[in-house]
Design a protein around this motif. Structure first.
Motif, mmCIF file in Angstrom:
data_model
loop_
_atom_site.group_PDB
_atom_site.id
_atom_site.type_symbol
_atom_site.label_atom_id
_atom_site.label_comp_id
_atom_site.label_asym_id
_atom_site.label_seq_id
_atom_site.Cartn_x
_atom_site.Cartn_y
_atom_site.Cartn_z
ATOM 1 N N VAL A 47 0.831 -1.199 0.000
ATOM 2 C CA VAL A 47 0.000 0.000 0.000
ATOM 3 C C VAL A 47 0.868 1.252 0.000
ATOM 4 C CG1 VAL A 47 -1.790 -1.227 1.308
ATOM 5 C CG2 VAL A 47 -0.191 0.267 2.509
ATOM 6 N N LEU A 48 0.273 2.335 -0.435
ATOM 7 C CA LEU A 48 0.917 3.642 -0.401
ATOM 8 C C LEU A 48 0.308 4.440 0.751
ATOM 9 C CD1 LEU A 48 2.876 5.210 -2.554
ATOM 10 C CD2 LEU A 48 0.836 6.595 -2.898
ATOM 11 N N ILE A 49 1.158 5.034 1.586
ATOM 12 C CA ILE A 49 0.710 5.911 2.664
ATOM 13 C C ILE A 49 1.233 7.306 2.345
ATOM 14 C CG2 ILE A 49 0.684 6.360 5.133
ATOM 15 C CD1 ILE A 49 -0.647 3.772 4.537
ATOM 16 N N ASP A 50 0.370 8.130 1.810
ATOM 17 C CA ASP A 50 0.787 9.444 1.333
ATOM 18 C C ASP A 50 0.532 10.515 2.388
ATOM 19 O OD1 ASP A 50 1.726 10.975 -1.102
ATOM 20 O OD2 ASP A 50 -0.124 12.050 -0.643
ATOM 21 N N SER A 51 1.360 11.552 2.355
ATOM 22 C CA SER A 51 1.254 12.626 3.343
ATOM 23 C C SER A 51 0.799 13.945 2.722
ATOM 24 C CB SER A 51 2.599 12.811 4.054
ATOM 25 O OG SER A 51 2.909 11.681 4.842
ATOM 26 N N GLY A 52 0.005 13.837 1.649
ATOM 27 C CA GLY A 52 -0.538 15.052 1.038
ATOM 28 C C GLY A 52 0.249 15.532 -0.155
ATOM 29 N N SER A 53 0.709 14.617 -0.993
ATOM 30 C CA SER A 53 1.461 15.006 -2.189
ATOM 31 C C SER A 53 0.618 15.910 -3.086
ATOM 32 C CB SER A 53 1.872 13.761 -2.982
ATOM 33 O OG SER A 53 2.771 12.957 -2.251
ATOM 34 N N ASP A 54 1.282 16.900 -3.704
ATOM 35 C CA ASP A 54 0.579 17.745 -4.672
ATOM 36 C C ASP A 54 1.113 17.527 -6.081
ATOM 37 O OD1 ASP A 54 3.026 19.011 -4.569
ATOM 38 O OD2 ASP A 54 2.277 20.778 -3.506
ATOM 39 N N ASP A 55 1.810 16.396 -6.272
ATOM 40 C CA ASP A 55 2.226 16.022 -7.624
ATOM 41 C C ASP A 55 1.427 14.776 -8.033
ATOM 42 O OD1 ASP A 55 3.361 13.950 -6.196
ATOM 43 O OD2 ASP A 55 5.426 14.348 -6.824
ATOM 44 N N ARG A 56 1.968 13.941 -8.910
ATOM 45 C CA ARG A 56 1.225 12.785 -9.428
ATOM 46 C C ARG A 56 1.508 11.492 -8.667
ATOM 47 N NH1 ARG A 56 2.829 11.106 -13.895
ATOM 48 N NH2 ARG A 56 0.869 10.168 -14.576
ATOM 49 N N THR A 57 2.091 11.580 -7.487
ATOM 50 C CA THR A 57 2.463 10.371 -6.740
ATOM 51 C C THR A 57 1.275 9.431 -6.555
ATOM 52 O OG1 THR A 57 4.238 11.500 -5.545
ATOM 53 C CG2 THR A 57 3.348 9.505 -4.555
ATOM 54 N N ARG A 58 0.186 9.926 -6.011
ATOM 55 C CA ARG A 58 -0.971 9.060 -5.725
ATOM 56 C C ARG A 58 -1.593 8.537 -7.022
ATOM 57 N NH1 ARG A 58 -2.082 13.236 -1.964
ATOM 58 N NH2 ARG A 58 -3.905 13.956 -3.136
ATOM 59 N N GLU A 59 -1.637 9.382 -8.032
ATOM 60 C CA GLU A 59 -2.214 8.971 -9.316
ATOM 61 C C GLU A 59 -1.418 7.820 -9.934
ATOM 62 O OE1 GLU A 59 -2.682 10.859 -13.809
ATOM 63 O OE2 GLU A 59 -2.548 12.196 -12.075
ATOM 64 N N ILE A 60 -0.111 7.905 -9.866
ATOM 65 C CA ILE A 60 0.744 6.846 -10.425
ATOM 66 C C ILE A 60 0.530 5.542 -9.683
ATOM 67 C CG2 ILE A 60 3.144 6.103 -10.701
ATOM 68 C CD1 ILE A 60 3.838 9.101 -11.153
ATOM 69 N N ALA A 61 0.510 5.602 -8.347
ATOM 70 C CA ALA A 61 0.319 4.386 -7.554
ATOM 71 C C ALA A 61 -1.032 3.743 -7.836
ATOM 72 C CB ALA A 61 0.461 4.708 -6.065
ATOM 73 N N ALA A 62 -2.079 4.567 -7.893
ATOM 74 C CA ALA A 62 -3.416 4.037 -8.148
ATOM 75 C C ALA A 62 -3.502 3.399 -9.533
ATOM 76 C CB ALA A 62 -4.454 5.148 -8.010
ATOM 77 N N SER A 63 -2.820 3.997 -10.513
ATOM 78 C CA SER A 63 -2.845 3.447 -11.871
ATOM 79 C C SER A 63 -2.166 2.087 -11.941
ATOM 80 C CB SER A 63 -2.171 4.414 -12.844
ATOM 81 O OG SER A 63 -0.760 4.444 -12.652
ATOM 82 N N LEU A 64 -1.296 1.806 -10.985
ATOM 83 C CA LEU A 64 -0.610 0.512 -10.927
ATOM 84 C C LEU A 64 -1.323 -0.475 -10.010
ATOM 85 C CD1 LEU A 64 3.075 1.839 -10.781
ATOM 86 C CD2 LEU A 64 1.955 0.701 -12.714
ATOM 87 N N GLY A 65 -2.507 -0.106 -9.555
ATOM 88 C CA GLY A 65 -3.325 -1.014 -8.761
ATOM 89 C C GLY A 65 -2.986 -1.072 -7.287
#
Length: 343
Positions: A78-96
């Protein structure tokens, strides 16, 4: 006193010889998988992130290929994000990969800024018996950063915590020097631990971001919310479980984003506070006054002059996760259990 010092030194030397491993010892992933299956344990990996769009994609792809698909060492990633304002979460979600924002986990307890806060909250959402964390700014990532720290826990059930170490070259633009990384480690963390917690003097990189532990141990200790999380974790695990329950693993070389001296200064200040706070609790004395939680940072102005900026730098301390009622209900822990004894 001298004999006591010699005995402690011998104890650390023996620990260093017996509890220091190489990641190459665990390269046989089928063997690791067999150990995992024999023990009937599940393994979760959390990737803490804050604006890591440059590196997060390749890291996830390698982990999925090597440790999820080819050899299913990991049951959960899993990814535990701390409020990124770039594409970090989008990239992780696109990889499932499931994505959590740490500010949205257990919101009734509020949220602090810092990696330690993300790690603490990740315990609530992760399901594994073994929990691993790995930094996500690594430019030369290899799956050994994960299977390396898991290996000792799968091989030796007496161990509760396994931490990585590595060579850390410094990068200046396109130039990479052979050494020089880990400045806060060598100038602050290790000297303080040698002074006040000499049992940990054999720990090569107490601040490394790659480590794994047993849930049964991690849920029993408090977490500092910021830069001091690794230092506090080491001290608390040492005091509750003893030096013999800790291990370290050579992960070879790690190339990552280097921080500015101002950032390193803030990190060193927070780590010093954590060590002193633990010493206060051990000796039952008061050393830190509120004024000691602010630091004057020196910055250079555009005109060449200098400016003093007063900044509060303080790690908050989250309680042991096992003391959180929502966690106890989620994990099926009886609320009427006997109170835990503090280490």
């Amino acid at each position: 006193m001298w004999q006591q010092h010699r005995d402690l030194s011998a104890t650390v030397d023996r620990w260093f010889a017996e509890n220091t491993f190489s990641s190459s010892e665990f390269e046989d992933l089928q063997r690791l998988l067999a150990l995992k299956q024999q023990q009937g344990v599940t393994i979760s990996l959390a990737l803490p992130t804050l604006n890591e769009e440059e590196t997060i994609g390749p890291i996830i792809e390698q982990l999925q290929a090597q440790l999820v698909t080819n050899t299913p060492i990991l049951d959960e990633l899993v990814l535990i994000d701390s409020g990124s304002d770039d594409r970090t979460r989008e990239i992780a979600a696109s990889l499932g990969v499931p994505v959590y924002v740490h500010q949205e986990i257990l919101p009734q307890y509020g949220s602090f800024v810092g990696k330690g806060e993300a790690l603490w909250k990740s315990l609530y959402v992760l399901n594994g018996d073994l929990i691993a964390w790995c930094d996500t700014d690594i430019k030369n990532f290899h799956p050994r950063f994960v299977f390396g720290v898991l290996g000792p826990l799968l091989r030796d059930r007496r161990l509760v915590y396994s931490k990585g170490f590595y060579r850390r070259p410094l990068q200046f633009g396109d130039q990479l020097t052979a050494s020089g990384g880990g400045r806060v480690t060598e100038l602050t963390a290790r000297p303080l631990l040698n002074l006040f917690y000499p049992e940990l003097s054999g720990m090569l990189q107490p601040l490394s971001g790659e480590y794994a532990g047993r849930r049964t141990a991690l849920e029993q200790i408090p977490f500092f919310t910021g830069y001091g999380v690794e230092t506090g974790m080491l001290i608390d695990l040492l005091e509750q479980y003893g030096l013999g329950a800790l291990a370290q693993v050579d992960l070879l070389e790690r190339v990552h984003r280097n921080q500015t001296l101002v950032s390193l200064s803030k990190m060193a200040f927070a780590i010093t506070q954590v060590v002193i706070q633990r010493m206060e609790q051990r000796q039952r004395v008061s050393l830190l006054e509120p004024v000691n939680q602010t630091m004057k940072l020196i910055t250079q102005r555009d005109d060449g002059g200098f400016h003093l900026e007063l900044r509060e730098i303080r790690d908050h301390e989250r309680p042991a996760m096992v003391d959180i009622p929502e966690y106890r209900r989620l994990r099926g822990i009886e609320s009427e259990a006997e109170p835990r004894q503090e280490g």
